[in-house]
Design a protein around this motif. Structure first.
Motif, mmCIF file in Angstrom:
data_model
loop_
_atom_site.group_PDB
_atom_site.id
_atom_site.type_symbol
_atom_site.label_atom_id
_atom_site.label_comp_id
_atom_site.label_asym_id
_atom_site.label_seq_id
_atom_site.Cartn_x
_atom_site.Cartn_y
_atom_site.Cartn_z
ATOM 1 N N THR A 259 7.571 -66.403 -17.318
ATOM 2 C CA THR A 259 6.445 -67.191 -17.505
ATOM 3 C C THR A 259 5.364 -66.609 -16.300
ATOM 4 O OG1 THR A 259 7.197 -69.227 -16.287
ATOM 5 C CG2 THR A 259 7.443 -69.071 -18.608
ATOM 6 N N ARG A 260 5.982 -66.131 -15.305
ATOM 7 C CA ARG A 260 5.113 -65.602 -14.265
ATOM 8 C C ARG A 260 5.454 -64.479 -13.527
ATOM 9 N NH1 ARG A 260 2.561 -69.548 -9.151
ATOM 10 N NH2 ARG A 260 2.050 -67.518 -7.895
ATOM 11 N N LEU A 261 4.651 -63.726 -12.936
ATOM 12 C CA LEU A 261 5.158 -62.563 -12.277
ATOM 13 C C LEU A 261 3.812 -62.144 -11.650
ATOM 14 C CD1 LEU A 261 7.439 -60.444 -11.788
ATOM 15 C CD2 LEU A 261 6.187 -58.912 -13.341
ATOM 16 N N ASP A 262 4.141 -61.904 -10.296
ATOM 17 C CA ASP A 262 3.196 -61.667 -9.153
ATOM 18 C C ASP A 262 3.198 -60.327 -8.647
ATOM 19 O OD1 ASP A 262 1.825 -64.434 -8.938
ATOM 20 O OD2 ASP A 262 4.045 -64.830 -8.681
ATOM 21 N N VAL A 263 4.502 -59.760 -8.286
ATOM 22 C CA VAL A 263 4.883 -58.622 -7.808
ATOM 23 C C VAL A 263 5.759 -57.616 -8.556
ATOM 24 C CG1 VAL A 263 5.864 -57.428 -5.863
ATOM 25 C CG2 VAL A 263 4.487 -59.491 -5.324
ATOM 26 N N LEU A 264 5.461 -56.502 -8.944
ATOM 27 C CA LEU A 264 6.275 -55.807 -9.571
ATOM 28 C C LEU A 264 6.646 -54.416 -8.839
ATOM 29 C CD1 LEU A 264 7.812 -54.349 -11.926
ATOM 30 C CD2 LEU A 264 5.860 -53.412 -13.013
ATOM 31 N N VAL A 265 7.791 -54.183 -8.470
ATOM 32 C CA VAL A 265 8.364 -52.988 -7.593
ATOM 33 C C VAL A 265 9.000 -52.124 -8.610
ATOM 34 C CG1 VAL A 265 9.496 -52.073 -5.599
ATOM 35 C CG2 VAL A 265 8.382 -54.238 -5.374
ATOM 36 N N ASN A 266 8.290 -51.081 -8.837
ATOM 37 C CA ASN A 266 9.036 -50.111 -9.761
ATOM 38 C C ASN A 266 9.982 -49.075 -8.926
ATOM 39 O OD1 ASN A 266 8.022 -50.420 -12.568
ATOM 40 N ND2 ASN A 266 6.269 -49.984 -11.667
ATOM 41 N N ASN A 267 11.162 -49.639 -8.652
ATOM 42 C CA ASN A 267 12.024 -48.811 -7.732
ATOM 43 C C ASN A 267 13.315 -47.736 -8.415
ATOM 44 O OD1 ASN A 267 13.603 -48.371 -5.004
ATOM 45 N ND2 ASN A 267 15.425 -49.406 -6.345
ATOM 46 N N ALA A 268 13.692 -47.995 -9.706
ATOM 47 C CA ALA A 268 14.630 -47.333 -10.186
ATOM 48 C C ALA A 268 14.265 -46.041 -10.298
ATOM 49 C CB ALA A 268 14.888 -47.955 -11.701
ATOM 50 N N GLY A 269 15.012 -45.109 -10.006
ATOM 51 C CA GLY A 269 14.857 -43.690 -10.133
ATOM 52 C C GLY A 269 16.050 -42.761 -10.221
ATOM 53 N N ILE A 270 16.325 -41.696 -10.506
ATOM 54 C CA ILE A 270 17.249 -40.547 -10.654
ATOM 55 C C ILE A 270 16.855 -39.612 -9.949
ATOM 56 C CG2 ILE A 270 18.306 -41.818 -12.441
ATOM 57 C CD1 ILE A 270 17.576 -39.494 -14.369
ATOM 58 N N SER A 271 17.747 -38.711 -9.272
ATOM 59 C CA SER A 271 17.541 -37.562 -8.823
ATOM 60 C C SER A 271 17.471 -36.092 -9.694
ATOM 61 C CB SER A 271 18.153 -37.217 -7.606
ATOM 62 O OG SER A 271 19.643 -37.009 -7.921
ATOM 63 N N GLY A 272 18.379 -36.206 -10.509
ATOM 64 C CA GLY A 272 18.418 -34.935 -11.509
ATOM 65 C C GLY A 272 19.231 -33.749 -10.361
ATOM 66 N N PRO A 273 19.540 -32.630 -10.824
ATOM 67 C CA PRO A 273 20.061 -31.403 -9.857
ATOM 68 C C PRO A 273 19.246 -30.963 -9.006
ATOM 69 C CG PRO A 273 19.374 -30.777 -12.179
ATOM 70 C CD PRO A 273 18.847 -32.145 -12.088
ATOM 71 N N LEU A 274 19.169 -31.546 -7.913
ATOM 72 C CA LEU A 274 18.251 -31.065 -6.698
ATOM 73 C C LEU A 274 18.055 -29.737 -6.290
ATOM 74 C CD1 LEU A 274 18.465 -34.059 -4.300
ATOM 75 C CD2 LEU A 274 16.645 -33.739 -5.825
ATOM 76 N N ASN A 275 19.343 -29.135 -6.393
ATOM 77 C CA ASN A 275 19.533 -27.426 -5.969
ATOM 78 C C ASN A 275 19.346 -26.589 -7.041
ATOM 79 O OD1 ASN A 275 19.806 -28.291 -3.255
ATOM 80 N ND2 ASN A 275 22.002 -28.770 -3.696
ATOM 81 N N GLU A 276 18.882 -27.282 -8.098
ATOM 82 C CA GLU A 276 18.612 -26.264 -9.735
ATOM 83 C C GLU A 276 17.276 -25.633 -9.601
ATOM 84 O OE1 GLU A 276 20.761 -27.173 -13.568
ATOM 85 O OE2 GLU A 276 18.593 -27.755 -13.664
ATOM 86 N N PRO A 277 16.958 -24.525 -9.487
ATOM 87 C CA PRO A 277 15.671 -23.747 -9.435
ATOM 88 C C PRO A 277 15.032 -24.141 -11.112
ATOM 89 C CG PRO A 277 17.203 -22.048 -9.576
ATOM 90 C CD PRO A 277 18.122 -23.339 -9.424
ATOM 91 N N PRO A 278 13.794 -23.895 -11.044
ATOM 92 C CA PRO A 278 12.854 -24.283 -12.276
ATOM 93 C C PRO A 278 13.576 -23.347 -13.297
ATOM 94 C CG PRO A 278 11.419 -24.208 -10.537
ATOM 95 C CD PRO A 278 12.844 -23.901 -9.804
#
Length: 242
Positions: free
Chosen positions: A76-95
């Motif tokens: 019924t009320r919301l004042d602050v939204l923090v969109n924190n959820a995230g994933i990395s994927g394969p960081l060492n995989e080149p494009p």
């Protein structure tokens, strides 16, 4: 009696999100602790409640519209939204080795999930007298860092997943700030810096910053005064170059 400020933090059962939830609760807010896993979310909220915090778990998977809608319709009320959820994927995989499917999976959480959650909760945020939206980005989303030969990020391995998802998130932040400025809603992106969490445990160098250290800039942006900035990208030192 004035209603307490209510905040929702996604991906908050551990790491930086958990510390953000703890920090906002310590400032007197009612905090909804979002977690994909019900058991882990309930355990995380219970730990904070044991310390006297007003924290309530909610099942929220940012890639699952049904859970998002359930949370939105239950508030019924919301004042602050923090969109924190995230994933990395394969960081060492080149494009050149990255599949479209892999890129879509990262964007589904890190960008599309932010848009879906934010849009579902905007009706509540627009009714708040001082709404704040913080998108948890990363310094690796800075194009300036990656193209500056004097910055260490220019020497990082090429990646087509996490870095570009955070660059896209930064642009999404700017566009929401443009749209919502007239409503008095401040929207900013935070760069917490590398912290010693499960998210960084496989990096080939030691990290001494804690999750609480990383949460500090997020908490600051979530509690900005009315004349605070909007449409910006910030870390502990101030504005981060795009």
């Amino acid at each position: 009696m004035t209603e307490k400020i209510t905040a929702l933090v996604t991906g908050a059962n551990k790491g930086i999100g958990h510390e953000v939830a703890a920090g906002l609760a310590a400032r007197g807010m009612t905090v909804l602790l979002g977690s994909r896993d019900r058991t882990r979310g309930e355990a995380a909220a219970a730990r904070l409640r044991a310390a006297g915090a007003d924290v309530r778990p909610v099942v929220l998977d940012v890639t699952d519209p049904a859970t998002i809608e359930a949370v939105a319709t239950g508030l019924t009320r919301l004042d602050v939204l923090v969109n924190n959820a995230g994933i990395s994927g394969p960081l060492n995989e080149p494009p050149s080795a990255t599949s479209p499917r892999t890129l879509r999976e990262v964007f589904e959480t890190n960008v599309i999930g932010v848009l879906t959650v934010t849009n579902a909760l905007l009706p509540l945020l627009r009714r708040s007298p001082a709404a704040r939206i913080v998108n948890v980005s990363s310094g690796v989303g800075s194009l300036a860092h990656h193209t500056d030969p004097d910055h260490y990020m220019s020497g990082l391995p090429a990646s087509a997943t996490y870095p570009i998802s955070k660059t896209a998130l930064n642009q999404l932040t700017v566009q929401y700030a443009k749209e919502l400025r007239k409503d008095g809603i401040l929207v900013n992106a935070a760069a917490p810096g590398a912290c010693a969490t499960d998210f960084t445990k496989d990096l080939p160098f030691p990290i001494t910053r804690t999750a609480a250290d990383g949460a500090a800039i997020v908490i600051k942006l979530a509690t900005l005064p009315a004349d605070g900035p909007t449409g910006g990208f910030f870390d502990d030192a101030g504005a981060v170059p795009w």
